[in-house]
Design a protein around this motif. Structure first.
Motif, PDB file in Angstrom:
ATOM      1  N   ASP A  44      32.042  31.346  54.836  1.00 14.35           N
ATOM      2  CA  ASP A  44      31.782  32.406  53.836  1.00 14.35           C
ATOM      3  C   ASP A  44      32.981  32.563  52.903  1.00 14.35           C
ATOM      4  OD1 ASP A  44      29.293  32.837  54.872  1.00 14.35           O
ATOM      5  OD2 ASP A  44      29.879  34.573  56.096  1.00 14.35           O
ATOM      6  N   ILE A  45      34.189  32.545  53.465  1.00 13.22           N
ATOM      7  CA  ILE A  45      35.412  32.648  52.636  1.00 13.22           C
ATOM      8  C   ILE A  45      35.460  31.477  51.676  1.00 13.22           C
ATOM      9  CG2 ILE A  45      37.937  32.564  52.702  1.00 13.22           C
ATOM     10  CD1 ILE A  45      37.783  34.123  55.357  1.00 13.22           C
ATOM     11  N   ASP A  46      35.122  30.265  52.215  1.00 11.90           N
ATOM     12  CA  ASP A  46      35.164  29.082  51.323  1.00 11.90           C
ATOM     13  C   ASP A  46      34.124  29.206  50.206  1.00 11.90           C
ATOM     14  OD1 ASP A  46      37.226  27.941  52.756  1.00 11.90           O
ATOM     15  OD2 ASP A  46      35.896  26.746  54.056  1.00 11.90           O
ATOM     16  N   ARG A  47      32.946  29.780  50.544  1.00  9.66           N
ATOM     17  CA  ARG A  47      31.938  29.962  49.502  1.00  9.66           C
ATOM     18  C   ARG A  47      32.435  30.948  48.442  1.00  9.66           C
ATOM     19  NH1 ARG A  47      28.411  29.899  53.842  1.00  9.66           N
ATOM     20  NH2 ARG A  47      28.234  32.167  53.837  1.00  9.66           N
ATOM     21  N   ARG A  48      33.183  31.990  48.892  1.00  7.98           N
ATOM     22  CA  ARG A  48      33.688  32.971  47.937  1.00  7.98           C
ATOM     23  C   ARG A  48      34.742  32.333  47.020  1.00  7.98           C
ATOM     24  NH1 ARG A  48      33.667  36.249  52.773  1.00  7.98           N
ATOM     25  NH2 ARG A  48      31.749  37.530  52.762  1.00  7.98           N
ATOM     26  N   PHE A  49      35.550  31.442  47.624  1.00  6.29           N
ATOM     27  CA  PHE A  49      36.488  30.709  46.748  1.00  6.29           C
ATOM     28  C   PHE A  49      35.705  29.969  45.669  1.00  6.29           C
ATOM     29  CE2 PHE A  49      39.716  30.828  50.254  1.00  6.29           C
ATOM     30  CZ  PHE A  49      40.727  31.439  49.539  1.00  6.29           C
ATOM     31  N   GLY A  50      34.563  29.466  46.030  1.00  7.91           N
ATOM     32  CA  GLY A  50      33.720  28.782  45.023  1.00  7.91           C
ATOM     33  C   GLY A  50      33.147  29.747  44.016  1.00  7.91           C
ATOM     34  N   GLN A  51      32.758  30.940  44.504  1.00  7.46           N
ATOM     35  CA  GLN A  51      32.243  31.945  43.574  1.00  7.46           C
ATOM     36  C   GLN A  51      33.324  32.368  42.596  1.00  7.46           C
ATOM     37  OE1 GLN A  51      30.771  35.120  46.075  1.00  7.46           O
ATOM     38  NE2 GLN A  51      28.948  33.916  46.759  1.00  7.46           N
ATOM     39  N   ILE A  52      34.582  32.522  43.106  1.00  7.45           N
ATOM     40  CA  ILE A  52      35.705  32.882  42.224  1.00  7.45           C
ATOM     41  C   ILE A  52      35.861  31.849  41.123  1.00  7.45           C
ATOM     42  CG2 ILE A  52      38.240  33.135  42.119  1.00  7.45           C
ATOM     43  CD1 ILE A  52      38.036  34.413  44.900  1.00  7.45           C
ATOM     44  N   GLU A  53      35.743  30.575  41.515  1.00  5.32           N
ATOM     45  CA  GLU A  53      35.914  29.503  40.527  1.00  5.32           C
ATOM     46  C   GLU A  53      34.772  29.560  39.506  1.00  5.32           C
ATOM     47  OE1 GLU A  53      36.589  24.654  40.387  1.00  5.32           O
ATOM     48  OE2 GLU A  53      36.105  25.661  42.287  1.00  5.32           O
ATOM     49  N   GLU A  54      33.600  29.917  39.973  1.00  2.73           N
ATOM     50  CA  GLU A  54      32.457  29.898  39.083  1.00  2.73           C
ATOM     51  C   GLU A  54      32.414  31.177  38.212  1.00  2.73           C
ATOM     52  OE1 GLU A  54      29.058  29.444  41.580  1.00  2.73           O
ATOM     53  OE2 GLU A  54      29.529  27.360  42.116  1.00  2.73           O
ATOM     54  N   SER A  55      32.750  32.312  38.892  1.00  6.27           N
ATOM     55  CA  SER A  55      32.517  33.591  38.202  1.00  6.27           C
ATOM     56  C   SER A  55      33.767  34.144  37.503  1.00  6.27           C
ATOM     57  CB  SER A  55      32.009  34.641  39.227  1.00  6.27           C
ATOM     58  OG  SER A  55      30.822  34.191  39.832  1.00  6.27           O
ATOM     59  N   TYR A  56      34.911  33.934  38.016  1.00  2.00           N
ATOM     60  CA  TYR A  56      36.106  34.588  37.505  1.00  2.00           C
ATOM     61  C   TYR A  56      37.043  33.641  36.733  1.00  2.00           C
ATOM     62  CZ  TYR A  56      34.977  38.630  40.420  1.00  2.00           C
ATOM     63  OH  TYR A  56      34.366  39.708  40.983  1.00  2.00           O
ATOM     64  N   LEU A  57      36.975  32.362  36.987  1.00  2.00           N
ATOM     65  CA  LEU A  57      38.019  31.472  36.490  1.00  2.00           C
ATOM     66  C   LEU A  57      38.004  31.410  34.951  1.00  2.00           C
ATOM     67  CD1 LEU A  57      40.319  29.683  37.482  1.00  2.00           C
ATOM     68  CD2 LEU A  57      38.709  27.758  37.515  1.00  2.00           C
ATOM     69  N   LEU A  75      40.226  41.878  36.444  1.00  2.00           N
ATOM     70  CA  LEU A  75      39.586  40.712  37.091  1.00  2.00           C
ATOM     71  C   LEU A  75      40.234  40.433  38.449  1.00  2.00           C
ATOM     72  CD1 LEU A  75      39.136  38.361  33.989  1.00  2.00           C
ATOM     73  CD2 LEU A  75      37.332  39.554  35.281  1.00  2.00           C
ATOM     74  N   LEU A  76      41.568  40.532  38.507  1.00  5.37           N
ATOM     75  CA  LEU A  76      42.241  40.221  39.798  1.00  5.37           C
ATOM     76  C   LEU A  76      41.869  41.263  40.855  1.00  5.37           C
ATOM     77  CD1 LEU A  76      45.797  39.122  38.539  1.00  5.37           C
ATOM     78  CD2 LEU A  76      43.905  37.688  39.323  1.00  5.37           C
ATOM     79  N   ASP A  77      41.748  42.559  40.416  1.00  2.78           N
ATOM     80  CA  ASP A  77      41.347  43.583  41.382  1.00  2.78           C
ATOM     81  C   ASP A  77      39.930  43.324  41.884  1.00  2.78           C
ATOM     82  OD1 ASP A  77      43.789  44.838  41.138  1.00  2.78           O
ATOM     83  OD2 ASP A  77      43.067  46.305  39.640  1.00  2.78           O
ATOM     84  N   GLY A  78      39.085  42.832  40.960  1.00  2.00           N
ATOM     85  CA  GLY A  78      37.714  42.511  41.393  1.00  2.00           C
ATOM     86  C   GLY A  78      37.702  41.411  42.446  1.00  2.00           C
ATOM     87  N   ILE A  79      38.586  40.417  42.210  1.00  3.28           N
ATOM     88  CA  ILE A  79      38.666  39.325  43.238  1.00  3.28           C
ATOM     89  C   ILE A  79      39.134  39.868  44.589  1.00  3.28           C
ATOM     90  CG2 ILE A  79      39.917  37.232  43.858  1.00  3.28           C
ATOM     91  CD1 ILE A  79      39.889  36.484  40.860  1.00  3.28           C
ATOM     92  N   ARG A  80      40.111  40.741  44.556  1.00  2.00           N
ATOM     93  CA  ARG A  80      40.676  41.253  45.796  1.00  2.00           C
ATOM     94  C   ARG A  80      39.660  42.098  46.551  1.00  2.00           C
ATOM     95  NH1 ARG A  80      43.495  45.544  47.474  1.00  2.00           N
ATOM     96  NH2 ARG A  80      43.389  46.514  45.433  1.00  2.00           N
TER      97      ARG A  80
END
Length: 793
Positions: A44-57, A75-80
């Motif tokens: 799940d954490i790895d999938r979220r890293f993927g979501q970060i790349e897709e949604s926030y990067l 944006l960084l607070d949203g990631i956290r």
């Protein structure tokens, strides 16, 4: 559970095993589940890293390019705020540009993203986005799951263990406790109580075990009953039982063994069966017994043993070999019974079946059996069998007048008298009433049979004194001889019975043969015997003398042989062939021989005193005289009484007499020779002499039997025998005398072959003393020096 805890050890151990097994399984399964959960959280954490790349990067890249820190911070607070993410930061040109949160201190998972922007057709690197996820939540959730899973599994395991415990206790351990208690009872010997509530054997393994143990109990009960029965039989049977090991050492005996043999178990165990040996059977018997036992494994038969007290007894014994699993003998079991009394009863019954109850004599059945055997043997051997049938005269009168008791005593006394008259090999039987019979196996001559009849008649003629009564009886006897009077028992007894009635008709108290001619001859012989008994006291005997002539060199007188004659007052001169055998049968030959020896010595002394040229006086010796231990002493007494020198006497003994007992004959002849008496062997060649004994016998002369001399010139075999006897005698230094010389040819043959002396009708017949004196003058006196020398001695 405390009261029967020892009985539930199997259930407890099973529960422990289930718990341990369940725990191990739970740990393994929980570990797999937790690992899967952990991997799922990581994923799940790895999938979220993927979501970060897709949604926030892209947004972060734009805001960094625009340097909009506020927007970038948002944006960084949203990631956290994403689950498990605790740190997000942007660095531009190597320096921090914006950040949210703090770097996790316990386990982290971090990823770096490079921020690039296309400017004027090329990629420009603006900075780096760093995002860190904390593993603390993952670990926490995992621990929470561990406790839940462990609690759930513990409850589940407890429930399963309790269920299994109750099930095992119900289905297994409680039944096993029952089986164990039952088995302990069987072990203590309780084989009668059956297993309670025994379910069907096909139910399960425990039921099968229970049935097997119950079958074992029943088998043990049967074996125990059989063992008890066997022990009872062993202890109480009337047959003695002896058990040995393979080496023949006694290991066990029963009470009957002690009762029969007298040996207790302590005395017998450890010993060998030889303890009981009686010595009646030899070693060959026991060797054959053991050979059969070892070969077949079984032996039975009769055996004589000896009790502890020394009494011998007869036993019937069966011996069986008991083999082990390997086929080798382990034990020998002997079962025996004392049949001594039984044998005695059988013998008594057999005795009663074949013997007269009153007299103890053989009865008619045994008489017929013995007679058949005697006739069968006689047919093979060619010997006669005689049967005497006796009937007591006037017995019925005694029985009727004095009573049956006295009659029975009379019969018993008569039986004893008759028993004393017959020989041990003959059969005396009471055939019924006052009738008796005698079977003579080897009858001999008719005169012997007639003598026995006379003895029986004489014995029964003696008065019987019975309870104060004097009774006189007689006996009529019928005599028959086989085969002339009957070839079989029935015919012979029938004819003998008829002969007995002939004796009764002849006046009783006498005997009759079946053959009338035989009756005449027997009566004549008995009359002759009676006269012979009176011959010596009446002076009816006389001696005739026949010269013995030395053939070389001049036919000189060697001596004379004294020959007995009987001058019967009615019959005249009776030839020796008619009365000498009769004297031997009647036991008179010893008396006649002593008379002849004394008369010959007296006559020889008289001739010496008268100057008659006699030579030696030769006297025949009978077998009865020679067998008498006092014979040498009697000869010495006669010589002393008559005054005749020992050297003037020559004793003639037959070859058969000497060879019957050569050692004893050698001793007697040696004593005669030491006394100075000459000894010659008469009838030489007619017997079976042993040359080994002949050369050791102290004899002086051999006399060739007249049977050989008679056939000189007619039988070359007899001539060869004479030549051999002459050669043998000369080689042994013996004087050879031929008797029965009657012709010139016989004399010439003997002279030619070197025979020393001869006698016979050719020279002179046996003559009375007075007539012989005139005959002696015709012979030369060369040999008379022997007499003169004897007189000088």
């Amino acid at each position: 559970m405390t009261g029967d805890a020892p009985g539930r050890r199997l259930a407890r151990r099973l529960i422990v095993a289930i718990v341990l097994a369940s725990s191990l399984i739970t740990v393994v399964i929980t570990s797999l589940q937790l690992y899967q959960e952990y991997r799922r959280d990581i994923d799940d954490i790895d999938r979220r890293f993927g979501q970060i790349e897709e949604s926030y990067l892209d947004s972060i890249r734009q805001n960094v390019w625009l340097a909009d820190r506020v927007r970038l911070q948002t944006l960084l607070d949203g990631i956290r705020r994403l689950p498990d993410f605790e740190y997000a930061a942007v660095a531009a040109d190597g320096a921090p540009f914006a950040a949210s949160g703090a770097v996790p201190t316990m386990g982290e998972r971090t990823r770096h993203y490079t921020l690039t922007q296309t400017h004027r057709g090329r990629e420009v690197e603006m900075g780096t986005l760093t995002v860190s996820a904390s593993l603390e939540g993952v670990v926490r959730r995992t621990l929470e799951r561990i406790w839940f899973i462990l609690a759930a599994n513990a409850v589940k395991t407890s429930l399963i263990a309790l269920f299994v415990y109750l099930l095992v206790d119900r289905l297994i351990t409680s039944r096993l406790r029952t089986i164990a208690a039952f088995t302990r009872g069987v072990g203590r010997g309780d084989l009668e109580t059956a297993l309670p509530h025994l379910p069907p054997a096909q139910g399960d393994e425990v039921n099968a075990l229970a049935h097997s143990i119950d079958e074992m109990r029943q088998g043990l009960r049967r074996l125990n009953a059989e063992a008890a029965l066997a022990a009872s039989v062993f202890a109480n049977t009337q047959e003695g039982i002896l058990v040995t090991d393979a080496d023949g050492v006694i290991v066990s005996v029963n009470k009957a063994f002690t009762a029969i043999t007298g040996y207790t178990a302590l005395e017998a165990v450890g010993q060998r069966p030889e303890l009981l040996r009686s010595g009646y059977q030899d070693e060959a018997f026991y060797a054959a017994m053991w050979e059969e036992l070892l070969t077949t494994g079984f032996w039975q038969g009769e055996l004589w043993n000896r009790r502890k007290g020394g009494e011998a007894y007869l036993q019937w014994e069966s011996i069986t070999t008991i083999a082990g699993p390997d086929g080798r003998a382990r034990h020998h079991v002997a079962i025996f019974s004392d049949i001594t009394e039984m044998r005695r009863k059988d013998e008594r019954l057999r005795y009663q079946a074949y013997h007269d109850a009153l007299t103890g004599l053989a009865n008619r059945a045994l008489l017929l059996d013995r007679l058949e055997q005697a006739l069968s043997f006689a047919r093979r051997a060619g010997s006669p069998v005689a049967v005497l049938f006796l009937d007591l005269d006037r017995f019925k009168l005694v029985n009727d007048s004095l009573g049956h008791e006295i009659g029975d005593e009379l019969l018993k006394t008569a039986a004893m008298r008759m028993t004393a008259c017959v020989g041990p090999d003959d059969t005396l039987a009471r055939t019924g009433g006052d009738e008796f019979a005698v079977v003579l196996n080897d009858a001999g001559s008719t005169s012997e049979v007639a003598h026995l009849a006379e003895r029986l008649i004489a014995a029964l003629a003696e008065p019987f004194v019975l309870r104060g009564h004097t009774v006189h009886l007689g006996a009529s006897v019928g005599i028959g001889l086989s085969p002339q009077d009957g070839a079989d028992a029935a015919a012979l007894l029938r004819n003998v019975d008829a002969a007995m009635f002939s004796a009764k008709a002849a006046g009783r108290n006498t005997f009759r043969f079946c053959d009338s001619g035989m009756n005449h001859r027997a009566l004549e012989r008995l009359d002759l015997e009676a006269g012979l008994r009176r011959a010596v006291p009446n002076g009816e005997l006389e001696l005739h003398y026949q010269p013995q002539i030395a053939l070389l060199p001049n036919r000189a007188l060697r001596g004379v042989e004294a020959l007995m004659r009987w001058r019967h007052p009615q019959r005249g001169l009776v030839q020796p062939g008619d009365f000498i055998p009769l004297a031997e049968e009647a036991g008179l030959i010893g008396e006649l021989g002593d008379w002849a020896l004394q008369e010959a010595c007296r006559q020889a002394r008289a001739w010496l005193d008268a100057g008659v040229p006699l030579g030696q006086m030769a006297v025949n010796v009978s077998a009865r005289q020679f067998e008498d231990r006092r014979f040498v002493r009697r000869v010495a007494d006669i010589l002393a009484a008559t005054g005749l020198p020992p050297g003037a006497l020559e004793l003639e003994v037959t070859e058969s007499m000497v060879m019957a007992q050569p050692e004893q004959a050698a001793r007697i002849l040696g004593e005669l020779r030491e006394a100075g008496i000459t000894v010659s062997v008469d009838d030489f060649g007619t017997g079976y002499s042993s040359l080994a004994y002949l050369k050791r016998l102290p004899i002086n002369a051999l006399k060739i039997d007249r049977a050989f001399v008679r056939d000189i010139g007619e039988d070359t075999r007899d001539q060869a025998i004479i030549e051999a006897i002459i050669a043998l005698g000369r080689s042994l230094g013996l004087t050879i005398i031929a008797e029965g010389v009657e012709t010139e040819g016989q004399l010439a043959f003997l002279d030619r072959h070197g025979c020393h002396c001869a006698q016979g009708f050719y020279f002179a017949r046996p003559l009375p003393a007075r007539r012989l004196e005139a005959t002696l003058a015709g012979f030369g006196a060369a040999e008379t020096v022997m007499m003169e020398k004897a007189v000088a001695d």
